[in-house]
Design a protein around this motif. Structure first.
Motif, mmCIF file in Angstrom:
data_model
loop_
_atom_site.group_PDB
_atom_site.id
_atom_site.type_symbol
_atom_site.label_atom_id
_atom_site.label_comp_id
_atom_site.label_asym_id
_atom_site.label_seq_id
_atom_site.Cartn_x
_atom_site.Cartn_y
_atom_site.Cartn_z
ATOM 1 N N TYR A 132 40.807 33.751 51.573
ATOM 2 C CA TYR A 132 39.591 34.000 50.812
ATOM 3 C C TYR A 132 38.549 32.921 51.105
ATOM 4 O O TYR A 132 37.369 33.223 51.308
ATOM 5 C CB TYR A 132 39.904 34.059 49.310
ATOM 6 C CG TYR A 132 38.726 34.482 48.479
ATOM 7 C CD1 TYR A 132 38.370 35.824 48.388
ATOM 8 C CD2 TYR A 132 37.953 33.549 47.804
ATOM 9 C CE1 TYR A 132 37.275 36.222 47.632
ATOM 10 C CE2 TYR A 132 36.857 33.932 47.047
ATOM 11 C CZ TYR A 132 36.522 35.266 46.965
ATOM 12 O OH TYR A 132 35.444 35.658 46.232
ATOM 13 N N ALA A 142 34.405 40.652 56.206
ATOM 14 C CA ALA A 142 34.223 40.974 54.790
ATOM 15 C C ALA A 142 35.247 40.192 53.977
ATOM 16 O O ALA A 142 36.255 39.731 54.509
ATOM 17 C CB ALA A 142 34.421 42.478 54.569
ATOM 18 N N PRO A 144 38.356 39.757 51.542
ATOM 19 C CA PRO A 144 39.530 40.593 51.275
ATOM 20 C C PRO A 144 39.408 41.224 49.886
ATOM 21 O O PRO A 144 38.854 40.618 48.967
ATOM 22 C CB PRO A 144 40.709 39.617 51.321
ATOM 23 C CG PRO A 144 40.182 38.306 51.776
ATOM 24 C CD PRO A 144 38.697 38.348 51.700
ATOM 25 N N THR A 145 39.923 42.430 49.750
ATOM 26 C CA THR A 145 39.929 43.102 48.453
ATOM 27 C C THR A 145 41.025 42.498 47.583
ATOM 28 O O THR A 145 41.880 41.748 48.071
ATOM 29 C CB THR A 145 40.205 44.606 48.635
ATOM 30 O OG1 THR A 145 41.525 44.752 49.193
ATOM 31 C CG2 THR A 145 39.165 45.266 49.533
ATOM 32 N N LEU A 146 41.024 42.853 46.309
ATOM 33 C CA LEU A 146 42.068 42.372 45.408
ATOM 34 C C LEU A 146 43.437 42.836 45.882
ATOM 35 O O LEU A 146 44.391 42.042 45.914
ATOM 36 C CB LEU A 146 41.809 42.846 43.974
ATOM 37 C CG LEU A 146 42.858 42.422 42.946
ATOM 38 C CD1 LEU A 146 42.996 40.909 42.897
ATOM 39 C CD2 LEU A 146 42.524 42.984 41.582
ATOM 40 N N SER A 147 43.546 44.083 46.304
ATOM 41 C CA SER A 147 44.842 44.572 46.800
ATOM 42 C C SER A 147 45.228 43.847 48.084
ATOM 43 O O SER A 147 46.403 43.551 48.315
ATOM 44 C CB SER A 147 44.816 46.089 47.011
ATOM 45 O OG SER A 147 43.859 46.452 47.971
ATOM 46 N N GLY A 148 44.250 43.534 48.919
ATOM 47 C CA GLY A 148 44.522 42.769 50.132
ATOM 48 C C GLY A 148 45.021 41.372 49.814
ATOM 49 O O GLY A 148 45.968 40.878 50.436
#
Length: 174
Positions: A132, A142, A144-148
């Protein structure tokens, strides 16, 4: 060099090389991470009693890290700025981050030895935070998403104790 000085130098070099690789990638200077690892690893190996074992650890960590990151890139978990290798392969600057991390395992992070649950927790928190942080500094396409981030936490929760164990097995103690 006393033990505290050695650990401090190791931790400081880790941070310097991490920032060189991440900020270098973010600014299109993809060579900066690999170039910064040359003196860091040379000094690291020069200070080791078991250079052969430490070199094995570094190479195995680089290979495992390359596979780990390539799987996560292929699955879309994160998208590092690519250089040299086509997507989904992990770029050299990221492989250097694995070498950099492995160089801490028998020095500044030796406190994780025999503490595999703590190593898993440390990896599950620190790994995604590093990804992150790198993304916030511009080294990915981009955030990372929360799931990532959760998937990275699981992955690093496994990889960190594995690498801690390899560090102990491959490198003979004094």
């Amino acid at each position: 060099m006393n033990d505290l000085t050695r650990k401090t130098v190791n931790a400081l070099l880790f941070q310097a090389a991490w920032f060189a690789a991440v900020l270098g990638a973010a600014r299109g200077l993809f060579w900066l991470g690999p170039l910064s690892m040359i003196p860091v690893l040379a000094l690291h190996l020069a200070l080791q009693e078991d250079r052969r074992g430490e070199a094995k650890l570094l190479l195995i960590a680089a290979l495992l890290g390359f596979i780990f990151d390539t799987v996560f890139v292929a699955s879309g978990v994160f998208m590092p700025l690519q250089h040299l290798f086509p997507r989904p392969f992990s770029p050299p600057w990221m492989i250097c981050l694995w070498l950099n991390f492995a160089a801490t395992l028998n020095v500044s992070m030796v406190w994780l030895r025999h503490r595999y649950l703590l190593a898993a927790l440390f990896g599950a928190i620190g790994g995604p935070l590093a990804y992150y942080g790198g993304a916030k500094l511009g080294a990915t396409e981009a955030l990372p998403t929360l799931s990532g981030l959760l998937l990275l936490a699981v992955g690093w929760g496994v990889m960190t104790p594995l690498l801690v164990r390899l560090a102990k097995v491959l490198v003979s103690e004094k």
